[in-house]
Design a protein around this motif. Structure first.
Motif, PDB file in Angstrom:
ATOM      1  N   LYS A  99      79.574   4.659 -12.768  1.00  0.00           N
ATOM      2  CA  LYS A  99      78.141   4.869 -12.567  1.00  0.00           C
ATOM      3  C   LYS A  99      77.696   6.208 -13.152  1.00  0.00           C
ATOM      4  N   ILE A 100      78.547   7.222 -13.028  1.00  0.00           N
ATOM      5  CA  ILE A 100      78.225   8.537 -13.590  1.00  0.00           C
ATOM      6  C   ILE A 100      78.086   8.449 -15.104  1.00  0.00           C
ATOM      7  N   PHE A 101      79.018   7.764 -15.754  1.00  0.00           N
ATOM      8  CA  PHE A 101      78.940   7.618 -17.208  1.00  0.00           C
ATOM      9  C   PHE A 101      77.709   6.795 -17.607  1.00  0.00           C
ATOM     10  N   THR A 102      77.359   5.813 -16.791  1.00  0.00           N
ATOM     11  CA  THR A 102      76.162   5.020 -17.061  1.00  0.00           C
ATOM     12  C   THR A 102      74.910   5.883 -16.963  1.00  0.00           C
ATOM     13  N   ALA A 103      74.882   6.767 -15.985  1.00  0.00           N
ATOM     14  CA  ALA A 103      73.686   7.584 -15.736  1.00  0.00           C
ATOM     15  C   ALA A 103      73.513   8.718 -16.733  1.00  0.00           C
ATOM     16  N   PHE A 104      74.616   9.323 -17.211  1.00  0.00           N
ATOM     17  CA  PHE A 104      74.506  10.562 -17.979  1.00  0.00           C
ATOM     18  C   PHE A 104      74.949  10.461 -19.434  1.00  0.00           C
ATOM     19  N   SER A 105      75.478   9.318 -19.857  1.00  0.00           N
ATOM     20  CA  SER A 105      75.913   9.171 -21.246  1.00  0.00           C
ATOM     21  C   SER A 105      74.766   8.694 -22.125  1.00  0.00           C
ATOM     22  N   ASN A 106      74.893   8.958 -23.420  1.00  0.00           N
ATOM     23  CA  ASN A 106      73.947   8.443 -24.401  1.00  0.00           C
ATOM     24  C   ASN A 106      74.027   6.919 -24.411  1.00  0.00           C
ATOM     25  N   GLU A 107      72.885   6.254 -24.297  1.00  0.00           N
ATOM     26  CA  GLU A 107      72.848   4.802 -24.195  1.00  0.00           C
ATOM     27  C   GLU A 107      73.508   4.117 -25.387  1.00  0.00           C
TER      28      GLU A 107
ATOM     29  N   ILE B  86      71.070   8.446  -9.034  1.00  0.00           N
ATOM     30  CA  ILE B  86      72.232   9.220  -9.473  1.00  0.00           C
ATOM     31  C   ILE B  86      71.813  10.295 -10.463  1.00  0.00           C
ATOM     32  N   LYS B  87      70.898   9.969 -11.367  1.00  0.00           N
ATOM     33  CA  LYS B  87      70.409  10.948 -12.330  1.00  0.00           C
ATOM     34  C   LYS B  87      69.735  12.118 -11.626  1.00  0.00           C
ATOM     35  N   GLU B  88      69.044  11.816 -10.545  1.00  0.00           N
ATOM     36  CA  GLU B  88      68.337  12.861  -9.801  1.00  0.00           C
ATOM     37  C   GLU B  88      69.276  13.677  -8.918  1.00  0.00           C
ATOM     38  N   LYS B  89      70.144  12.995  -8.185  1.00  0.00           N
ATOM     39  CA  LYS B  89      71.009  13.667  -7.209  1.00  0.00           C
ATOM     40  C   LYS B  89      72.319  14.178  -7.815  1.00  0.00           C
ATOM     41  N   GLU B  90      72.705  13.639  -8.979  1.00  0.00           N
ATOM     42  CA  GLU B  90      73.943  14.015  -9.667  1.00  0.00           C
ATOM     43  C   GLU B  90      75.187  13.752  -8.827  1.00  0.00           C
ATOM     44  N   ILE B  91      75.175  12.607  -8.147  1.00  0.00           N
ATOM     45  CA  ILE B  91      76.339  12.167  -7.373  1.00  0.00           C
ATOM     46  C   ILE B  91      76.265  10.648  -7.242  1.00  0.00           C
ATOM     47  N   ALA B  92      77.435   9.983  -7.279  1.00  0.00           N
ATOM     48  CA  ALA B  92      77.487   8.514  -7.214  1.00  0.00           C
ATOM     49  C   ALA B  92      78.513   8.069  -6.186  1.00  0.00           C
ATOM     50  N   PHE B  93      78.265   6.905  -5.599  1.00  0.00           N
ATOM     51  CA  PHE B  93      79.147   6.373  -4.569  1.00  0.00           C
ATOM     52  C   PHE B  93      79.519   4.928  -4.904  1.00  0.00           C
ATOM     53  N   ALA B  94      80.724   4.528  -4.518  1.00  0.00           N
ATOM     54  CA  ALA B  94      81.165   3.141  -4.719  1.00  0.00           C
ATOM     55  C   ALA B  94      82.025   2.730  -3.535  1.00  0.00           C
ATOM     56  N   ARG B  95      81.667   1.623  -2.922  1.00  0.00           N
ATOM     57  CA  ARG B  95      82.419   1.115  -1.781  1.00  0.00           C
ATOM     58  C   ARG B  95      83.413   0.066  -2.239  1.00  0.00           C
ATOM     59  N   GLU B  96      84.682   0.428  -2.201  1.00  0.00           N
ATOM     60  CA  GLU B  96      85.802  -0.474  -2.476  1.00  0.00           C
ATOM     61  C   GLU B  96      85.647  -1.222  -3.809  1.00  0.00           C
ATOM     62  N   PRO B  97      85.444  -0.493  -4.930  1.00  0.00           N
ATOM     63  CA  PRO B  97      85.250  -1.158  -6.221  1.00  0.00           C
ATOM     64  C   PRO B  97      86.518  -1.737  -6.840  1.00  0.00           C
ATOM     65  N   LEU B  98      87.683  -1.171  -6.515  1.00  0.00           N
ATOM     66  CA  LEU B  98      88.924  -1.618  -7.140  1.00  0.00           C
ATOM     67  C   LEU B  98      89.923  -2.201  -6.148  1.00  0.00           C
ATOM     68  N   VAL B  99      90.042  -1.555  -4.990  1.00  0.00           N
ATOM     69  CA  VAL B  99      91.041  -1.943  -3.991  1.00  0.00           C
ATOM     70  C   VAL B  99      90.376  -2.012  -2.622  1.00  0.00           C
ATOM     71  N   PRO B 100      90.670  -3.036  -1.805  1.00  0.00           N
ATOM     72  CA  PRO B 100      90.093  -3.121  -0.460  1.00  0.00           C
ATOM     73  C   PRO B 100      90.396  -1.863   0.358  1.00  0.00           C
ATOM     74  N   SER B 101      89.422  -1.399   1.106  1.00  0.00           N
ATOM     75  CA  SER B 101      89.540  -0.242   2.002  1.00  0.00           C
ATOM     76  C   SER B 101      89.593   1.090   1.268  1.00  0.00           C
ATOM     77  N   VAL B 102      89.440   1.075  -0.066  1.00  0.00           N
ATOM     78  CA  VAL B 102      89.472   2.313  -0.850  1.00  0.00           C
ATOM     79  C   VAL B 102      88.128   2.492  -1.561  1.00  0.00           C
ATOM     80  N   SER B 103      87.452   3.603  -1.283  1.00  0.00           N
ATOM     81  CA  SER B 103      86.144   3.877  -1.864  1.00  0.00           C
ATOM     82  C   SER B 103      86.172   5.188  -2.637  1.00  0.00           C
TER      83      SER B 103
END
Length: 252
Positions: free
Chosen positions: A146-154, A183-200
């Motif tokens: 999400k960070i790369f999506t928000a701050f990288s050149n499109e 994310i662009k405004e706050k400069e922080i991103a969160f992800a709930r269990e994107p790869l492994v269960p119980s790991v965020s």
């Protein structure tokens, strides 16, 4: 014999480097037929060169268009050539601090032609599976993604975004678009269990004085240990470290 030692070269290597140079100078993805025309290399030999370079990561072949561009391995070489390892040197004390204070795994990832790649890791427990290790390519819905999506050149991330988006339901993509604005405004991103269960994970950008994205730092751990929003007390500490890191590169 002395002249031979000084002047002897490997012709096939010169041809191969000429092809890489041609692709680099082209400035955008280039198809086989264009490379063949510009390089005047026979089709059979050109296929061998391109196939070899692609397998080695020197080049990357877009699966959709079939066009070639510089690969992730050259990104690594480029970092070493311009001494970009100083980025890691500079942020390592902060990564160690985050690792210690959060009791969670800390990752640093950079952009490659294949997507965000983990290049540094500080792990609390070697037996703790977070679904990623050095060399792992992170998905769009990870906090770092999400960070790369928000701050990288499109233009740079467009192909990656399109590929990743095909695996995500339309409703979630719409929600992500709204999240990216925050994310662009706050400069922080969160992800709930994107790869492994119980790991965020929670992630923030490393920005320089031009607001260019140098990479993304992610803190990964058990879901109950990872903050869910910027209002969480733990997020305040993470944001403060984030500011200190980017300020060290001139970002204000």
């Amino acid at each position: 014999m002395e002249n031979v030692k000084k002047g002897a070269t490997i012709q096939s290597l010169e041809i191969g480097m000429g092809i890489i140079d041609l692709i680099a100078k082209h400035g955008k993805p280039i198809k086989f037929s264009e490379i063949q025309e510009l390089s005047q290399t026979t089709k059979s030999n050109l296929y061998k060169y391109l196939n070899t370079f692609t397998q080695l990561g020197i080049l990357y072949r877009d699966k959709g268009s079939g066009a070639y561009l510089l690969g992730s391995k050259l990104v690594e070489y480029g970092m070493a050539a311009v001494d970009q390892e100083n980025v890691l040197d500079r942020i390592t004390p902060y990564l160690e601090l985050l690792n210690s204070k959060t009791s969670s795994t800390v990752l640093f990832s950079i952009w490659t032609n294949n997507g965000p790649m983990v290049i540094k890791m500080f792990n609390v427990s070697q037996g703790f599976n977070i679904g990623a290790t050095i060399g792992t390519l992170l998905p769009l819905f990870s906090a770092a993604g999400k960070i790369f999506t928000a701050f990288s050149n499109e233009d740079i991330i467009q192909s990656w975004k399109e590929s990743e988006s095909k695996r995500i339901p339309q409703e979630q993509l719409q929600q992500l678009e709204k999240e990216i604005l925050n994310i662009k405004e706050k400069e922080i991103a969160f992800a709930r269990e994107p790869l492994v269960p119980s790991v965020s994970s929670v992630s923030f950008p490393v920005l320089n004085y031009k607001r260019d994205l140098l990479g993304a730092v992610a803190i990964v751990g058990f879901s109950e240990q990872i903050p869910k929003s910027e209002t969480d007390p733990h997020s305040e500490f993470i944001l403060e470290v984030s500011r200190q890191i980017s300020e060290s590169f001139g970002y204000k």
